[in-house]
Design a protein around this motif. Structure first.
Motif, short mmCIF file in Angstrom:
data_model
loop_
_atom_site.label_atom_id
_atom_site.label_comp_id
_atom_site.label_asym_id
_atom_site.label_seq_id
_atom_site.Cartn_x
_atom_site.Cartn_y
_atom_site.Cartn_z
N LYS A 100 108.75 34.49 14.04
CA LYS A 100 108.33 33.09 14.20
C LYS A 100 109.27 32.35 15.15
O LYS A 100 108.83 31.52 15.95
CB LYS A 100 108.29 32.39 12.84
CG LYS A 100 107.14 32.86 11.95
CD LYS A 100 107.04 32.04 10.68
CE LYS A 100 105.84 32.47 9.85
NZ LYS A 100 105.71 31.69 8.60
N GLY A 101 110.56 32.67 15.08
CA GLY A 101 111.51 32.05 16.00
C GLY A 101 111.26 32.50 17.43
O GLY A 101 111.32 31.71 18.37
N LEU A 102 110.95 33.79 17.60
CA LEU A 102 110.64 34.33 18.92
C LEU A 102 109.41 33.62 19.49
O LEU A 102 109.41 33.21 20.66
CB LEU A 102 110.39 35.83 18.83
CG LEU A 102 109.81 36.53 20.06
CD1 LEU A 102 110.74 36.39 21.26
CD2 LEU A 102 109.53 38.00 19.76
N ALA A 103 108.37 33.49 18.69
CA ALA A 103 107.15 32.82 19.14
C ALA A 103 107.44 31.38 19.53
O ALA A 103 106.95 30.89 20.56
CB ALA A 103 106.09 32.86 18.04
N ARG A 104 108.24 30.70 18.75
CA ARG A 104 108.57 29.30 19.04
C ARG A 104 109.35 29.18 20.34
O ARG A 104 109.07 28.29 21.17
CB ARG A 104 109.36 28.71 17.88
CG ARG A 104 109.67 27.21 18.02
CD ARG A 104 110.36 26.68 16.79
NE ARG A 104 111.65 27.31 16.54
CZ ARG A 104 111.89 28.19 15.57
NH1 ARG A 104 110.91 28.55 14.75
NH2 ARG A 104 113.09 28.72 15.40
N ARG A 105 110.33 30.06 20.53
CA ARG A 105 111.16 29.97 21.74
C ARG A 105 110.33 30.26 23.00
O ARG A 105 110.50 29.60 24.04
CB ARG A 105 112.35 30.92 21.63
CG ARG A 105 113.46 30.38 20.73
CD ARG A 105 114.66 31.31 20.68
NE ARG A 105 114.41 32.49 19.87
CZ ARG A 105 114.57 32.55 18.55
NH1 ARG A 105 114.94 31.47 17.89
NH2 ARG A 105 114.34 33.65 17.87
N LEU A 106 109.47 31.25 22.94
CA LEU A 106 108.63 31.56 24.10
C LEU A 106 107.63 30.45 24.37
O LEU A 106 107.34 30.13 25.52
CB LEU A 106 107.91 32.89 23.88
CG LEU A 106 108.78 34.14 24.01
CD1 LEU A 106 108.02 35.37 23.56
CD2 LEU A 106 109.28 34.31 25.43
N ASP A 107 107.09 29.87 23.30
CA ASP A 107 106.13 28.78 23.47
C ASP A 107 106.77 27.60 24.18
O ASP A 107 106.20 27.03 25.12
CB ASP A 107 105.61 28.35 22.09
CG ASP A 107 104.47 27.36 22.20
OD1 ASP A 107 103.73 27.40 23.20
OD2 ASP A 107 104.30 26.54 21.28
N VAL A 108 107.97 27.25 23.78
CA VAL A 108 108.68 26.13 24.41
C VAL A 108 109.00 26.45 25.86
O VAL A 108 108.85 25.61 26.75
CB VAL A 108 109.97 25.80 23.63
CG1 VAL A 108 110.84 24.82 24.42
CG2 VAL A 108 109.64 25.22 22.27
N PHE A 109 109.41 27.68 26.12
CA PHE A 109 109.78 28.04 27.49
C PHE A 109 108.60 28.00 28.43
O PHE A 109 108.65 27.39 29.50
CB PHE A 109 110.41 29.44 27.51
CG PHE A 109 110.83 29.87 28.90
CD1 PHE A 109 112.03 29.46 29.43
CD2 PHE A 109 110.01 30.67 29.67
CE1 PHE A 109 112.41 29.82 30.72
CE2 PHE A 109 110.37 31.06 30.95
CZ PHE A 109 111.58 30.63 31.47
N PHE A 110 107.49 28.62 28.06
CA PHE A 110 106.37 28.73 28.98
C PHE A 110 105.53 27.47 29.09
O PHE A 110 104.69 27.36 29.99
CB PHE A 110 105.49 29.93 28.60
CG PHE A 110 106.17 31.24 28.86
CD1 PHE A 110 106.57 31.58 30.15
CD2 PHE A 110 106.44 32.12 27.84
CE1 PHE A 110 107.22 32.77 30.41
CE2 PHE A 110 107.08 33.32 28.08
CZ PHE A 110 107.47 33.64 29.37
N THR A 111 105.73 26.53 28.18
CA THR A 111 105.02 25.26 28.31
C THR A 111 105.94 24.19 28.89
O THR A 111 105.64 23.01 28.83
CB THR A 111 104.46 24.78 26.96
OG1 THR A 111 105.52 24.71 26.00
CG2 THR A 111 103.39 25.72 26.46
N GLY A 112 107.04 24.61 29.46
CA GLY A 112 107.97 23.67 30.09
C GLY A 112 107.42 23.10 31.38
O GLY A 112 106.39 23.53 31.90
N ASP A 113 108.12 22.11 31.91
CA ASP A 113 107.72 21.45 33.16
C ASP A 113 108.45 22.12 34.32
O ASP A 113 109.66 22.00 34.46
CB ASP A 113 108.08 19.96 33.09
CG ASP A 113 107.59 19.19 34.31
OD1 ASP A 113 107.04 19.82 35.23
OD2 ASP A 113 107.77 17.96 34.34
N PHE A 114 107.71 22.85 35.16
CA PHE A 114 108.31 23.61 36.26
C PHE A 114 108.11 22.94 37.61
O PHE A 114 108.35 23.54 38.64
CB PHE A 114 107.73 25.03 36.28
CG PHE A 114 108.09 25.83 35.05
CD1 PHE A 114 109.27 26.53 35.00
CD2 PHE A 114 107.24 25.84 33.96
CE1 PHE A 114 109.60 27.27 33.87
CE2 PHE A 114 107.56 26.57 32.83
CZ PHE A 114 108.74 27.28 32.78
#
Length: 393
Positions: free
Chosen positions: A147-161
């Motif tokens: 669940k932590g892995l999913a949360r961290r990836l979700d935050v990273f890939f939905t960031g503002d690039f």
């Protein structure tokens, strides 16, 4: 000024079932010189072995130089072919069936059982947990909290690039991005590396360790696999369910078909709603044989290619279960790319989507209480679907 290679604009036609087409006008992180207009032009660019990757920050990463190895997504020529050949065994249809199908069924059972017990949920959260769990087993990210892995990836890939002209804002965004990357490394990647140095396993990280990759290089590969194998599959599952929960006849056709027929219908949905809308390539300055000017940045318009009437027949912007498509074009069109960089995980994505959706759509009283909010991710050049509320009896 951007130019479009010859081909009719696929937008604003009668009979358009696409839900994500309008969002794709936002583009990506590359300012293209030209944009492909039909299937033949798009495939010619993707199959040209002289053009180079330009999207997903490939050119920015390339400027780092030789201090670190480039991830497989950015490799070209012989280096790419060698690495692709070495990792292809993790994604073959036989391996997917023998190694990962049971995992997909088990994970789907767990997620659907939880949903049935709670009676409500968010489809995008369920699909994220599934996609992350499957991809993490293939890659080797199995030594941290899922669940932590999913949360961290979700935050990273939905960031503002996006690039920010304000220096203070740009600095803040840079620091936030670095924090997310480091958090992913220390919580997920580093424990996986330590475990595999003690005992090798049959996964991508073990292979990279065998090849002498260091921690930073393995981190970069994991981020690429995260975007390719987790983020995109998540979105497609939500999109496919959205269509089927709003159109009973499509849902009925899906459930009535055998597995081959189910996969074909999912490919038709993916043709219509490709998660990645643009693939960017750079034509070398000395190249004169490409269907674009030397030095040009080319936006390969996957949506235009996938709705080319010459390739897919009448009503190309409509969802047509059982559509007859020549093997020359493939049921999903260019949704998985083409050429040397075609997505190796296509079989994985379709298989897990099929297994999960088959179970979900048979839940008694299943309803879509709120359609997902659709936004556009310029890094992936694809749509994101959030807060898709579902319930059941």
């Amino acid at each position: 000024m951007e130019a479009r290679l010859s081909g009719a604009c696929p937008f604003h036609r009668e009979g358009d079932d696409r839900k994500s087409a309008a969002a794709s006008s936002a583009g990506g992180t590359v300012d293209p010189d030209v944009r492909t207009g039909n299937f033949a032009q798009a495939r010619a660019i993707l199959r040209n072995q002289n053009v180079r990757q330009a999207g997903f920050l490939a050119e920015q990463v390339g400027r780092i130089g030789s201090a670190t190895r480039q991830p497989i997504l950015f490799l070209e020529g012989e280096a790419h072919r060698v690495q692709r050949s070495a990792t292809a065994r993790f994604f073959t249809p036989r391996i997917v069936t023998t190694h990962y199908r049971e995992l997909m069924v088990e994970l789907s059972d767990q997620l659907i059982s939880r949903f049935k017990k709670e009676k409500t949920g968010f489809l995008d959260q369920l699909s994220l947990e599934l996609a992350v769990a499957v991809a993490s087993h293939i890659v080797g990210l199995t030594d941290s909290d899922p669940k932590g892995l999913a949360r961290r990836l979700d935050v990273f890939f939905t960031g503002d690039f996006r690039a920010h002209p304000n220096k203070v804002t740009a600095l803040i965004k840079f620091v936030q991005a670095q924090y997310r990357v480091l958090s992913f490394y220390y919580h997920d990647v580093a424990p996986a590396i330590r475990a595999r140095r003690k005992q090798r396993r049959d996964d991508v990280i073990s292979h990279l360790i065998d090849e002498g990759y260091n921690g930073r290089e393995i981190l970069t590969e994991c981020l690429v696999y995260g975007a390719a194998g987790m983020a995109t599959t998540r979105e497609f599952i939500v999109m496919a369910a959205w269509h089927m929960l709003e159109r009973e006849e499509v849902k009925t056709a899906f459930l009535a078909a055998d597995e081959k027929g189910k996969i074909a219908l999912l490919e038709e949905l993916l043709r219509l709603e490709p998660v990645v809308g643009y693939l960017y390539r750079r034509v070398p300055a000395e190249e004169t044989g490409a269907d674009a000017p030397p030095g040009a940045a080319v936006a390969v318009d996957v949506r235009a290619a996938n709705t080319d009437m010459a390739a897919f027949g009448e009503r190309p912007c409509e969802l047509v279960p059982g559509r007859e498509v020549s093997a020359k074009y493939g049921n999903a069109g260019l949704s998985f790319g083409d050429g040397e960089h075609r997505c190796p995980g296509a079989q994985v994505a379709l298989q897990e989507s099929c297994i999960f959706l088959e179970q979900l759509l048979q839940v008694p009283g299943l309803k879509l209480d709120r359609a997902p909010m659709l936004t556009w991710n310029p890094l992936v050049t694809g749509y994101e679907l959030r807060n898709a509320a579902i319930s059941c009896d």
